[in-house]
Each structure stands twice: as C-alpha cells, then as structure tokens.
Motif scaffolding. Structure first.
Motif, PDB file in Angstrom:
ATOM      1  N   LEU A 115      57.442  26.320  20.273  1.00 15.05           N
ATOM      2  CA  LEU A 115      56.420  26.282  19.229  1.00 15.05           C
ATOM      3  C   LEU A 115      55.031  26.337  19.856  1.00 15.05           C
ATOM      4  O   LEU A 115      54.161  27.096  19.407  1.00 15.05           O
ATOM      5  CB  LEU A 115      56.568  25.023  18.386  1.00 15.05           C
ATOM      6  CG  LEU A 115      55.517  24.837  17.286  1.00 15.05           C
ATOM      7  CD1 LEU A 115      55.621  25.944  16.245  1.00 15.05           C
ATOM      8  CD2 LEU A 115      55.651  23.460  16.629  1.00 15.05           C
ATOM      9  N   LYS A 116      54.825  25.556  20.907  1.00 19.84           N
ATOM     10  CA  LYS A 116      53.531  25.572  21.603  1.00 19.84           C
ATOM     11  C   LYS A 116      53.216  26.969  22.136  1.00 19.84           C
ATOM     12  O   LYS A 116      52.088  27.451  22.033  1.00 19.84           O
ATOM     13  CB  LYS A 116      53.542  24.559  22.753  1.00 19.84           C
ATOM     14  CG  LYS A 116      53.546  23.101  22.320  1.00 19.84           C
ATOM     15  CD  LYS A 116      53.595  22.191  23.554  1.00 19.84           C
ATOM     16  CE  LYS A 116      53.584  20.722  23.163  1.00 19.84           C
ATOM     17  NZ  LYS A 116      53.695  19.838  24.364  1.00 19.84           N
ATOM     18  N   GLY A 123      56.449  29.514  14.573  1.00 20.35           N
ATOM     19  CA  GLY A 123      55.077  29.430  15.054  1.00 20.35           C
ATOM     20  C   GLY A 123      54.243  30.610  14.584  1.00 20.35           C
ATOM     21  O   GLY A 123      53.100  30.449  14.124  1.00 20.35           O
ATOM     22  N   LEU A 143      52.148  29.303  19.341  1.00 20.59           N
ATOM     23  CA  LEU A 143      50.815  28.996  18.829  1.00 20.59           C
ATOM     24  C   LEU A 143      49.722  29.359  19.823  1.00 20.59           C
ATOM     25  O   LEU A 143      48.557  29.504  19.449  1.00 20.59           O
ATOM     26  CB  LEU A 143      50.720  27.509  18.474  1.00 20.59           C
ATOM     27  CG  LEU A 143      51.639  27.023  17.346  1.00 20.59           C
ATOM     28  CD1 LEU A 143      51.556  25.515  17.212  1.00 20.59           C
ATOM     29  CD2 LEU A 143      51.299  27.700  16.028  1.00 20.59           C
ATOM     30  N   LYS A 163      59.706  30.156  17.874  1.00 24.16           N
ATOM     31  CA  LYS A 163      58.702  31.210  18.039  1.00 24.16           C
ATOM     32  C   LYS A 163      58.408  31.883  16.697  1.00 24.16           C
ATOM     33  O   LYS A 163      57.252  32.155  16.363  1.00 24.16           O
ATOM     34  CB  LYS A 163      59.193  32.244  19.053  1.00 24.16           C
ATOM     35  CG  LYS A 163      59.139  31.769  20.491  1.00 24.16           C
ATOM     36  CD  LYS A 163      59.865  32.715  21.426  1.00 24.16           C
ATOM     37  CE  LYS A 163      59.199  34.053  21.540  1.00 24.16           C
ATOM     38  NZ  LYS A 163      59.876  34.927  22.534  1.00 24.16           N
ATOM     39  N   TYR A 195      57.451  20.744  10.764  1.00 29.43           N
ATOM     40  CA  TYR A 195      58.546  21.478  11.379  1.00 29.43           C
ATOM     41  C   TYR A 195      59.664  20.473  11.629  1.00 29.43           C
ATOM     42  O   TYR A 195      59.618  19.680  12.556  1.00 29.43           O
ATOM     43  CB  TYR A 195      58.094  22.141  12.673  1.00 29.43           C
ATOM     44  CG  TYR A 195      59.176  22.938  13.392  1.00 29.43           C
ATOM     45  CD1 TYR A 195      60.406  23.212  12.810  1.00 29.43           C
ATOM     46  CD2 TYR A 195      58.949  23.436  14.673  1.00 29.43           C
ATOM     47  CE1 TYR A 195      61.383  23.936  13.464  1.00 29.43           C
ATOM     48  CE2 TYR A 195      59.910  24.164  15.344  1.00 29.43           C
ATOM     49  CZ  TYR A 195      61.130  24.411  14.740  1.00 29.43           C
ATOM     50  OH  TYR A 195      62.100  25.129  15.406  1.00 29.43           O
ATOM     51  N   ALA A 232      47.613  25.540  20.332  1.00 26.91           N
ATOM     52  CA  ALA A 232      48.713  24.594  20.125  1.00 26.91           C
ATOM     53  C   ALA A 232      48.262  23.139  20.155  1.00 26.91           C
ATOM     54  O   ALA A 232      48.657  22.328  19.307  1.00 26.91           O
ATOM     55  CB  ALA A 232      49.798  24.833  21.174  1.00 26.91           C
TER      56      ALA A 232
END
Length: 407
Positions: free
Chosen positions: A189-190, A160, A193, A157, A230, A197
């Motif tokens: 991460l998605k 991101g 974003l 997180k 990443y 994402a």
C-alpha cells in the motif's frame, strides 16, 4: 523369483541407485498418484479446514470418473493446527514416509513459509499454495514453490491506486494481521501511494490471530481521522471490524480484502446495513452472490458440493477456492500425460497458458511461465449494494493504468 537376487552385486548397486534417483523425482510406479496436504483441522484457524476437505472431495469426484490420464489420486492430508512447527513435522511425514509426489493447496503464509526451503531442497513441488504472500512466487530462489490466489501485494497496489484516483486527499486507516502477509500488504500500500504514503496513512493497526477482538484498533483509526479504511483482516476479524466501525458511527470508504469478501460468512454476520457500500476485489465467482445463481458453472459447483461434500457449506468462498485449486491441478496433470514425475509436474505448472476455470470471473485466466509463478494476476473491483457485489470497471492487472472503473 526376486529379481534383485539374480543381479550381480555391482549391477545391483547401480540399479538401486538409478531406482532411488527415479523415485526421488516422484515418478509414478503405479496408476495411483500420491498428493499431500496439511490443513488446520484443529486450533484457532480450523474454519479454514474446509480447504483440505474440499480438495479431498474434489479428488473423490475425479477418482469416481476414472482419474486423470489413467492415474487415480490418493490424497493424504494431515492436521497442522495452523502451527508452523507442526506443519514441518507433517510435511516431512508426507514426503519421507508417505512419499507423496507433490504438496498441494497448503493453507497459510506462515505454514507454507515454514516448509518452503525444505521442499525446495528435496525438489518436491509445493504447488498452488492457498497463501497470498508474494514469497511463494519466486522461481529464481524457490523453483519448486508456486502460489495460487492473487497476492496481497497485487491487491494492496490496486487499492492504493484506487484511493489515489478516487480520493486523492484521503486519510487512511489500515488493519492488518501481524505476520508476513499483513506486513506485505502494508508495504505494498505504501509503495502504491508513493511519496505521499506517510501523510496519507494516518493509522496502521495490527492484530494477532489469537486476539479476542479488534475493537480498540477500530477506535484508534477513527480517532486518527481516517476517512478510508483498508480492512486487510481475515474472516473473523474482518467481520468484527465491519460491525464495530458501524456501531461507533465511523463511515469511511471501506476497502475489504478479497479473502474476506464473502456475503454469508462475513457481511451477514457483521450486518447487511453495516456492510453496504464496502468495496472489494474479486477473481472467483462469489457463491452467495445472487448474480451467479443460474450460472452453469455455479450450478455444477453446487452439484459437486451436494454429492461429494454434503457436510460443507457451498456458500463458503474457500470451498470455491479448493474446488478451483483441484481443477488447476487437474489441468497440470492433463498436460503431464504419462510422465507424472515431480520434475514434469512442476514444469507443466510453470507453463499454464491462459487456462480458463469455470469459477473464475470472466476474463480472468491462469497463466504462468518459468519466470512467472503468479497464476492469477487479475482482479475486478465490486461494491456491495446490500444484496450482491456489483462489479464495476475493467478486469485489472498489475500493469493496468486506470483502476477507478466506471460504476
């Protein structure tokens, strides 16, 4: 005289039931407290065996100094080869045969997950697991399980948000291990974003822990046009990824997971030139980083390694982690006083109030509650300048709005 023979049968049955219940709670019947652990002393993940060895060395030191609260620690650790079925077998042995009070510092997401339900059913503390999955911080479902290291979810997180604030039009390639922890990182991460994402992540590449290399994954991410990498891989594959990316001429913004941010075991094998400008996240003092060379806590840590774990590598970040997990458990025992039952151990672990440990970065503290099983929820970003990790910005928590920092 055997006291059991002087009691009538009904009373003996009652006393036996009470005694069994008492022991089931892990209550100490002597000045020795049994602490259980499994580690991968063999197999493909044997490089992480140092966690178990480091804990043993820490308790050797504690016992040499008289123990904690009048209790010495008998640390019992078995080889699980990083194989979940074997972890189940060995943890059952620890609980049912050795009758340990607690399982401490068990390494790995799949191994911890394999015994989580069993330990909660038996009401045995599964304490300070060295695993970055958020599933080990769910007191509502698993009140006897608590992780220690910051979760991969928190880290992903933060990365991101860092990407959005510093490179908002990024095309991201991600390398992750094909297991729960890797998939958790990708999903986090998605989430960080948000709605962008799907357009920003142009290549998500997984690997198996038994794979010989990850060269093809690096080539695929580069070919997809990724300008942010990443690298969420464990030590061996993280080093390979850094080296291969450099060899192919790929020069993205490189974000490296904290579990692999070690100068001696990852960056130097990958190549110092290849590692320059990598950004990672930190919560403990990196032992091979020159900025901590004269730090009193680092000096004390190295003295401990020299005296109690001379065969270990003081530069290995996982020895700092095992040392700090041991210190965390000591803080719990000090809070327990004379009552070192399983119930009280778990209760005190869930009531840590801004506990400072010498090897945590300044400003980072342990804090838990009955509803919060994340002991460490803070990270600080740093960039490798070719010699050291240059920390920048503020200590970041899950709630911190600005994570870009000022270098």
């Amino acid at each position: 005289m055997n006291i059991w023979r002087t009691i009538s049968s009904p009373h003996m049955a009652l006393l036996a039931a009470v005694s069994a219940s008492y022991l089931a709670l892990g209550a100490s019947t002597s000045a020795e407290l049994l602490v259980g652990n499994t580690s991968p002393y063999s197999g493909p993940a044997s490089g992480y065996a140092t966690v178990g060895k480091g804990l043993a060395a820490y308790f050797d030191m504690i016992n040499a100094k008289g123990g904690v609260g009048g209790h010495t620690i008998k640390f019992v650790s078995y080889d699980d080869s990083y194989s979940p079925p074997k972890t189940v077998e060995q943890v059952r042995r620890l609980v049912e045969s050795d009758e340990v009070a607690v399982i401490l510092g068990l390494l790995g997401t799949p191994t911890n997950a394999a015994v989580q339900k069993y330990l909660n059913e038996r009401k045995v503390p599964q304490l300070f697991s060295v695993a970055a999955s958020g599933r080990f911080a769910n007191p509502g479902k698993y009140p006897w399980t608590m992780g220690w290291i910051p979760t991969i979810v928190l880290e992903a997180k933060i990365f991101g948000r860092y990407i959005l604030e510093t490179k908002p039009n990024a095309k991201i390639g991600m390398l992750y291990q094909n297991d729960d922890i890797g998939r958790d990182a990708l999903e986090a991460l998605k989430s960080a974003l948000g709605p962008r994402a799907s357009e920003m992540i142009v290549s998500a590449q997984k690997y198996e822990v038994t794979d010989p290399t990850i060269d093809s994954q690096i080539v695929t991410m580069k070919a997809a046009g990724a300008d942010v990498f990443y690298n969420s891989a464990t030590v061996k594959f993280a080093a390979q990824a850094i080296k291969t990316a450099h060899a192919t001429g790929w020069k993205p913004l490189h974000l490296l997971t904290s579990i692999s941010a070690n100068i001696n075991t990852v960056l130097k094998p990958a190549g110092i030139d290849a590692s320059k400008d990598i950004v990672s996240a930190f919560y403990v003092k990196e032992p091979s980083d020159p900025q901590w060379a004269n730090d009193p806590a680092m000096v004390e840590y190295r003295d401990w390694m020299k005296k109690y774990y001379a065969s270990g590598d003081p530069e290995n970040l996982f020895n700092v982690i095992s040392y700090s997990v041991g210190q965390s458990f000591r803080a719990v025992l000090e809070a327990c006083g004379d009552d070192v039952s399983r119930t009280n151990i778990m209760a005190k672990a869930a009531a840590l109030n801004n506990v400072e440990l010498p090897m945590l970065l300044p400003g980072i503290k342990l804090k838990t509650s009955k509803t919060d099983y994340f002991p460490i929820q803070q990270l600080q970003l740093g960039k490798f300048d070719g010699e050291r990790w240059a920390l920048f910005g503020q200590v970041i928590t899950d709630e911190t709005e600005d994570v870009s920092g000022k270098e």
